[in-house]
Design a protein around this motif. Sequence first.
Motif, PDB file in Angstrom:
ATOM      1  N   ASN A 259      23.754   6.973  -4.916  1.00  0.00           N
ATOM      2  CA  ASN A 259      24.751   7.460  -3.952  1.00  0.00           C
ATOM      3  C   ASN A 259      24.249   7.353  -2.508  1.00  0.00           C
ATOM      4  O   ASN A 259      24.460   8.252  -1.686  1.00  0.00           O
ATOM      5  CB  ASN A 259      25.138   8.916  -4.265  1.00  0.00           C
ATOM      6  N   GLY A 260      23.522   6.256  -2.225  1.00  0.00           N
ATOM      7  CA  GLY A 260      23.080   6.007  -0.853  1.00  0.00           C
ATOM      8  C   GLY A 260      21.670   6.487  -0.522  1.00  0.00           C
ATOM      9  O   GLY A 260      21.100   6.091   0.484  1.00  0.00           O
ATOM     10  N   LYS A 261      21.102   7.367  -1.367  1.00  0.00           N
ATOM     11  CA  LYS A 261      19.770   7.927  -1.067  1.00  0.00           C
ATOM     12  C   LYS A 261      18.709   7.294  -1.961  1.00  0.00           C
ATOM     13  O   LYS A 261      18.919   7.143  -3.174  1.00  0.00           O
ATOM     14  CB  LYS A 261      19.767   9.443  -1.325  1.00  0.00           C
ATOM     15  N   GLN A 262      17.581   6.977  -1.326  1.00  0.00           N
ATOM     16  CA  GLN A 262      16.485   6.383  -2.094  1.00  0.00           C
ATOM     17  C   GLN A 262      16.014   7.342  -3.183  1.00  0.00           C
ATOM     18  O   GLN A 262      15.767   8.519  -2.916  1.00  0.00           O
ATOM     19  CB  GLN A 262      15.328   6.065  -1.128  1.00  0.00           C
ATOM     20  N   ILE A 263      15.905   6.854  -4.442  1.00  0.00           N
ATOM     21  CA  ILE A 263      15.438   7.750  -5.513  1.00  0.00           C
ATOM     22  C   ILE A 263      14.082   7.353  -6.079  1.00  0.00           C
ATOM     23  O   ILE A 263      13.421   8.151  -6.706  1.00  0.00           O
ATOM     24  CB  ILE A 263      16.460   7.869  -6.679  1.00  0.00           C
ATOM     25  N   TRP A 264      13.692   6.095  -5.918  1.00  0.00           N
ATOM     26  CA  TRP A 264      12.342   5.722  -6.368  1.00  0.00           C
ATOM     27  C   TRP A 264      11.426   5.762  -5.154  1.00  0.00           C
ATOM     28  O   TRP A 264      11.814   5.360  -4.051  1.00  0.00           O
ATOM     29  CB  TRP A 264      12.337   4.320  -6.994  1.00  0.00           C
ATOM     30  N   ASN A 265      10.204   6.228  -5.371  1.00  0.00           N
ATOM     31  CA  ASN A 265       9.248   6.280  -4.257  1.00  0.00           C
ATOM     32  C   ASN A 265       8.647   4.920  -3.955  1.00  0.00           C
ATOM     33  O   ASN A 265       8.357   4.608  -2.815  1.00  0.00           O
ATOM     34  CB  ASN A 265       8.119   7.261  -4.576  1.00  0.00           C
ATOM     35  N   SER A 266       8.428   4.138  -5.026  1.00  0.00           N
ATOM     36  CA  SER A 266       7.787   2.838  -4.809  1.00  0.00           C
ATOM     37  C   SER A 266       8.782   1.866  -4.213  1.00  0.00           C
ATOM     38  O   SER A 266       9.988   1.994  -4.408  1.00  0.00           O
ATOM     39  CB  SER A 266       7.295   2.246  -6.117  1.00  0.00           C
ATOM     40  N   SER A 267       8.240   0.892  -3.492  1.00  0.00           N
ATOM     41  CA  SER A 267       9.103  -0.206  -3.088  1.00  0.00           C
ATOM     42  C   SER A 267       8.440  -1.505  -3.532  1.00  0.00           C
ATOM     43  O   SER A 267       7.223  -1.556  -3.752  1.00  0.00           O
ATOM     44  CB  SER A 267       9.377  -0.175  -1.594  1.00  0.00           C
ATOM     45  N   PHE A 268       9.247  -2.540  -3.669  1.00  0.00           N
ATOM     46  CA  PHE A 268       8.821  -3.756  -4.340  1.00  0.00           C
ATOM     47  C   PHE A 268       9.218  -4.986  -3.526  1.00  0.00           C
ATOM     48  O   PHE A 268      10.142  -4.925  -2.720  1.00  0.00           O
ATOM     49  CB  PHE A 268       9.490  -3.839  -5.718  1.00  0.00           C
ATOM     50  N   ALA A 269       8.520  -6.099  -3.808  1.00  0.00           N
ATOM     51  CA  ALA A 269       8.911  -7.368  -3.186  1.00  0.00           C
ATOM     52  C   ALA A 269      10.275  -7.795  -3.720  1.00  0.00           C
ATOM     53  O   ALA A 269      11.020  -8.525  -3.054  1.00  0.00           O
ATOM     54  CB  ALA A 269       7.863  -8.440  -3.471  1.00  0.00           C
ATOM     55  N   GLN A 270      10.612  -7.324  -4.929  1.00  0.00           N
ATOM     56  CA  GLN A 270      11.954  -7.549  -5.461  1.00  0.00           C
ATOM     57  C   GLN A 270      12.246  -6.467  -6.496  1.00  0.00           C
ATOM     58  O   GLN A 270      11.325  -5.949  -7.136  1.00  0.00           O
ATOM     59  CB  GLN A 270      12.054  -8.945  -6.123  1.00  0.00           C
ATOM     60  N   LEU A 271      13.517  -6.121  -6.621  1.00  0.00           N
ATOM     61  CA  LEU A 271      13.940  -5.164  -7.651  1.00  0.00           C
ATOM     62  C   LEU A 271      15.407  -5.487  -7.938  1.00  0.00           C
ATOM     63  O   LEU A 271      16.235  -5.477  -7.024  1.00  0.00           O
ATOM     64  CB  LEU A 271      13.815  -3.725  -7.138  1.00  0.00           C
ATOM     65  N   TRP A 272      15.701  -5.815  -9.191  1.00  0.00           N
ATOM     66  CA  TRP A 272      17.108  -6.096  -9.528  1.00  0.00           C
ATOM     67  C   TRP A 272      17.320  -5.909 -11.022  1.00  0.00           C
ATOM     68  O   TRP A 272      16.395  -5.617 -11.760  1.00  0.00           O
ATOM     69  CB  TRP A 272      17.537  -7.493  -9.053  1.00  0.00           C
ATOM     70  N   HIS A 273      18.593  -6.061 -11.442  1.00  0.00           N
ATOM     71  CA  HIS A 273      18.964  -5.908 -12.850  1.00  0.00           C
ATOM     72  C   HIS A 273      18.479  -4.576 -13.398  1.00  0.00           C
ATOM     73  O   HIS A 273      17.781  -4.526 -14.408  1.00  0.00           O
ATOM     74  CB  HIS A 273      18.426  -7.088 -13.681  1.00  0.00           C
TER      75      HIS A 273
END
Lengths: 422, 448
Positions: A259-273
């Motif tokens: 709903n617009g707010k970041q929920i995972w703390n990690s970030s990635f070079a890619q994230l999909w599916h």
Amino acid sequence: MHDSSNWDWDIGKKQIADIGKWKDMFEWVEEPCASPDGEKVAAVVKTGDMEFSVCQNGAAWENTFDKVWHLRFSPDNRLAGLVSDMGEWTVAVDEQAWESRFEFVWNPQFSRDGSGITVAAQKERKYFGVINDVPWEKGFFHITNLATSLDGKQTAAAIQTVPFSEGEIFKFQEGCYSVAVNGKTWDRNFINVWDMAFSHDHEHVAAEVRTSLYDYTIAVDGVPWNETFLSVWKPRFSPEDGSVTAPVRIGGKWTLARNGKQIWNSSFAQLWHHIYSPDGKKLAAIVAPEFGKWTVAVDDIPWRHTFGDLAADPVFSPDGKRVACVGKEKEKWTVCVNGEPWNSMSDMAWKPVFSPDSKHVAAKVEKNGHYTIIMDGQALKNDFEAVWDPVFSPDGEKILIRGIEGKGDDAKYCREVLSLKK
Amino acid sequence: MAEPALKEESREIFDEGLNRGIEKLTSEKIEQVINAVLEDETGARLKVYVDTCVHCGLCSEACHFYVSFREPRFSPAGKVKQTLWEMLKKKGKVSPEFIRRASEIASTECNLCKRCSMYCPFGIDVAYLMLVVRRICHKLGVTPQYIQDTAHSHSATFNQMWVKDDEWIDTLMWQEEEAQDEIPDLRIPLDKEGADVFYSVIGPEPKFRAQLIYQAAVIMDAAGINWTMPATPGWDNSDMCMYTGDNEMMGRLKKAHFESAMRLKAKRIVMGECGHAFRSIYDMGNRWLAWQMPPIPVTHAIEFYYELFREGKLKIARKYETPVTLHDPCNIVRGRGLHEMARYVVNEVCEEFVEMHPNREHNFCCSAGGGVINCGPPFRNKRVEGNKAKADQLFDAKARGAKTLIAPCHNCHGGLEDIIHHYGLGLELKFLGDIIYECMEKGQGSEM
Ligand code: SF4
Ligand code: SF4
Ligand code: SF4
């Protein structure tokens, strides 16, 4: 899933069709498809000059057409193809052509149980979604990205709402696209609308949208999230509470938002599916923890094992405790379950299938031009000339293998049920 | 240095995208965007390039624009000086008119062909710097109209030419039917799962050059290839968003392309004769998505023909008799080193091959590439007059007997066609596929 409890689950092998002989009966035989229960095999066949039909289990449909394409079995074992009859296009299901006719039909989709069949259609330069032979009341200048609800009773698509001519770049940038659900348009226009998803109660639609050339977000039932991002990928509804999640790009990295707010703390070079466990409590996604390294992350934690070429086709076990995907490393494919890759490498691997009791994982693979089914890392059977995805019995104790054995004239299509009890 | 934009006013070309694009710009916005792009999106590489250039001018003779016009503003370093250096020097404090001119330079006076970086003692990549300028101009909404329209088409339809989903499939069926008049059992298998080859083309093929799809089908058929073409968006491998600096859309397009091959479980992608599309799927688009290499291997048409001839899968019935010369497309020669394979194929199918000079990785660009031809009619004359260098090369090859010019790249075709016409070269222009199709043994390999 269609209820498979009434299928033939007796242990043993049944030969269904002498498929190698079909080519003596017709001018040509296209690539075959097999029904989920394994009882039927079918292919588009050429029966004469500009005349096509469908051969199922050795018998051709009585009707012939100018053209037949995209022949597939539905989850409830009905055979559907796109057919052109006297220059008009429609869908034929088990030999019966729909009554509605169009100038073209494409992109057929099935509901989860197979009862709903939808297509995109064009008539007199107007574009429609069609659900079980019933087109939307209103047509549009253009539709793309047709999506079908799980029950097959609703369709949504990206539509063009405002006409513009080629070259009118500033008009385009005012927003000329929206979403139509069953032909009814959202109130708001966007620069672009791409992939969309239906909620599990079939009532709501979420879509990837671009609100300017630079701002991407998710719109739910026509209302965009308050937050915008550098990019987004396909949203999904939680089966648990109906909230919407999507991969979002922030500051050059990808993460997951709800709903617009970041929920995972990690970030990635890619994230999909990203996918939900059936109870909606867990989330998994294909991620690249760093450039050129691919794996799955479950609830924010990436597996330690990564693949250099790609990871794809993630799937949760029914109990939500395991995730499987396919991975490719140095041009060789394998299946990876909870971060453990199988030893067996192949030239291609299809999406893994879990047994209903979550105990087993099986997948179709190709090696040296032959196909087989691998279960829990071991080849189940010898090679086939063609094979379809394995199907587990509802109790998880048996597996149905559908395949073609033998080459050329000797090719036979069989279904075989194997016991998984030791 | 005074802002070059002012000097240029007398020869300003009207372009709706540039002229109207700057109307709403404020100096705050410009400053903010320039600094954001420079800080967030460029790294040490840009700094090194800018700090290392010694203004020696060795790159000038490498650039066909400079060689043709002999004006310093068309030299590679001159283009950087008029754009990025100024933005850096003034820390982003430049005027809307400056941005207009910077966009025009980066989008229509540089083909991103990378020839100059081979002649720079420090290997400075001016093409990369011009892409940074395009990125800034994209973020400011100042991009030439025609190429921006193409980028819009990509975003709405996932192809370059506003081809609708049904029109694409219809074109494939139509080409299949046409080809069946010649080879009755020929098929263009749509959405076939598990094929060895997923064949992809660029948007203009179904729109203007459908016979190329026909020819490809005949080649696949004769070589007995297990192949397919997708019936969904993702079929177009081309990418003008890469050239407008809309990197987010570039990524989205490449995702759709690779995922259509992945969905069909194809073992590799074979692409038609196109240079920039190769750059997009083999280098830029895949990397933006974090795939180090294409996730599904990509084979350019030249490499594919080479393989078919080497393995004896294609045979020539009668060699092409007219003497030919070959244009080496930058993106697959400097970008991938396919020049020797191209010569192998040419020698397999043609009686007489006349080299043009310079050649291979030293070849001059066609001046259409890098999205320049896609900026449309307003910039056509500058593009064609800016490539007298190419015309001279072609006149020389013609003097030594060449009558047919082979250009295995779509954009090169467009650009060379204009050059042939403008300079009255009288050469016949062909794709490799045209000649192979004309000369091959047909219809014996077909596998059902
Ligand atoms: S056109 Fe080619 S040679 Fe000229 S500046 Fe651009 S990249 Fe360099
Ligand atoms: S050759 Fe290199 S160092 Fe010399 S002017 Fe050109 S870019 Fe600068
Ligand atoms: S169009 Fe062809 S020659 Fe021109 S830049 Fe592209 S690849 Fe190079």
